[in-house]
Design a protein around this motif. Structure first.
Motif, PDB file in Angstrom:
ATOM      1  N   ILE A 116       0.866  -1.173   0.000  1.00 56.96           N
ATOM      2  CA  ILE A 116       0.000   0.000   0.000  1.00 56.96           C
ATOM      3  C   ILE A 116       0.908   1.229   0.000  1.00 56.96           C
ATOM      4  N   MET A 117       0.646   2.160  -0.919  1.00 57.82           N
ATOM      5  CA  MET A 117       1.429   3.395  -1.028  1.00 57.82           C
ATOM      6  C   MET A 117       0.441   4.542  -1.175  1.00 57.82           C
ATOM      7  N   VAL A 122      -0.327  -1.193  -4.543  1.00 54.05           N
ATOM      8  CA  VAL A 122       0.747  -1.108  -5.529  1.00 54.05           C
ATOM      9  C   VAL A 122       1.337  -2.491  -5.771  1.00 54.05           C
ATOM     10  N   THR A 123       1.930  -2.622  -6.947  1.00 50.85           N
ATOM     11  CA  THR A 123       2.754  -3.777  -7.280  1.00 50.85           C
ATOM     12  C   THR A 123       4.189  -3.284  -7.292  1.00 50.85           C
ATOM     13  N   THR A 148      -4.079   2.836 -11.350  1.00 48.52           N
ATOM     14  CA  THR A 148      -3.814   3.749 -12.463  1.00 48.52           C
ATOM     15  C   THR A 148      -2.624   3.348 -13.327  1.00 48.52           C
ATOM     16  N   GLY A 149      -1.749   2.482 -12.823  1.00 48.98           N
ATOM     17  CA  GLY A 149      -0.539   2.107 -13.550  1.00 48.98           C
ATOM     18  C   GLY A 149       0.594   3.108 -13.415  1.00 48.98           C
ATOM     19  N   GLN A 150       0.380   4.184 -12.647  1.00 51.68           N
ATOM     20  CA  GLN A 150       1.408   5.212 -12.453  1.00 51.68           C
ATOM     21  C   GLN A 150       2.395   4.778 -11.371  1.00 51.68           C
ATOM     22  N   VAL A 151       3.622   5.257 -11.494  1.00 54.21           N
ATOM     23  CA  VAL A 151       4.630   5.020 -10.463  1.00 54.21           C
ATOM     24  C   VAL A 151       4.374   6.022  -9.338  1.00 54.21           C
ATOM     25  N   LEU A 152       4.122   5.528  -8.133  1.00 51.59           N
ATOM     26  CA  LEU A 152       3.892   6.394  -6.982  1.00 51.59           C
ATOM     27  C   LEU A 152       5.175   6.640  -6.189  1.00 51.59           C
ATOM     28  N   ARG A 153       6.128   5.722  -6.346  1.00 52.93           N
ATOM     29  CA  ARG A 153       7.404   5.849  -5.638  1.00 52.93           C
ATOM     30  C   ARG A 153       8.466   5.121  -6.449  1.00 52.93           C
TER      31      ARG A 153
END
Length: 179
Positions: A116-117, A122-123, A148-153
């Protein structure tokens, strides 16, 4: 004395090449985004916006240093409300830009877990960023939003270089100051 437990991914870890590539493509298509970064203990904040705008704030012991890159002009100021000073011009601000960009193509991307992020599932994908006959030893971990497929970190590890970036405010107004 005591016991510690932790989970290891099933081995071999699943291939993460497609996920890393799709997350990279999605991030590269953003109109704007912001980043909070910790680079080996130095704290910075970035705002990026197309076309060719970047605002960087870096906190040092005595305050904040700001850099504003608009088109091919780079401005700096050393006080929060100080006057902007033209430092240089010539090269367009690279927008978008991500720390993994210079290290493509990715090598051996693997899905190493989930988590979780920022309250979102998240994957987690780990990959090697080196390439060529004498690659730099650079490793990345990307936390990709399952929604969303976006990079969060992103985390980057290299010799004497440890970087942790948190991405947010995707396609929202970047709040760029005027020089």
């Amino acid at each position: 004395g005591g016991t510690a437990t932790f989970q290891l991914p099933s081995l071999p870890a699943r291939d993460g090449t497609a996920l890393a590539a799709s997350a990279d493509a999605l991030m590269s298509g953003l109109r704007s985004y912001q980043v909070n970064e910790n680079l080996s203990g130095i704290r910075s904040a970035y705002a990026y916006a197309r076309p060719h705008q970047m605002w960087l704030r870096t906190w040092y012991g005595d305050g904040v240093q700001q850099t504003l890159w608009v088109g091919d002009s780079v401005f700096v100021r050393s006080r929060p409300h100080g006057k902007w000073r033209l430092k240089s011009s010539g090269m367009l601000a690279p927008v978008p830009y991500f720390p993994w960009d210079p290290f493509k193509p990715f090598t051996d991307a693997r899905i190493v877990g989930t988590g979780i992020m920022a309250g979102k599932p998240v994957t987690i994908v780990s990959l090697f960023g080196g390439h060529g006959s004498d690659p730099d030893a650079v490793w990345f971990t990307l936390y990709v939003s399952q929604q969303t497929g976006q990079v969060l970190r992103s985390q980057m590890w290299a010799t004497n270089h440890f970087m942790d970036d948190r991405y947010f405010a995707f396609n929202q107004p970047a709040g760029m100051p005027r020089p």
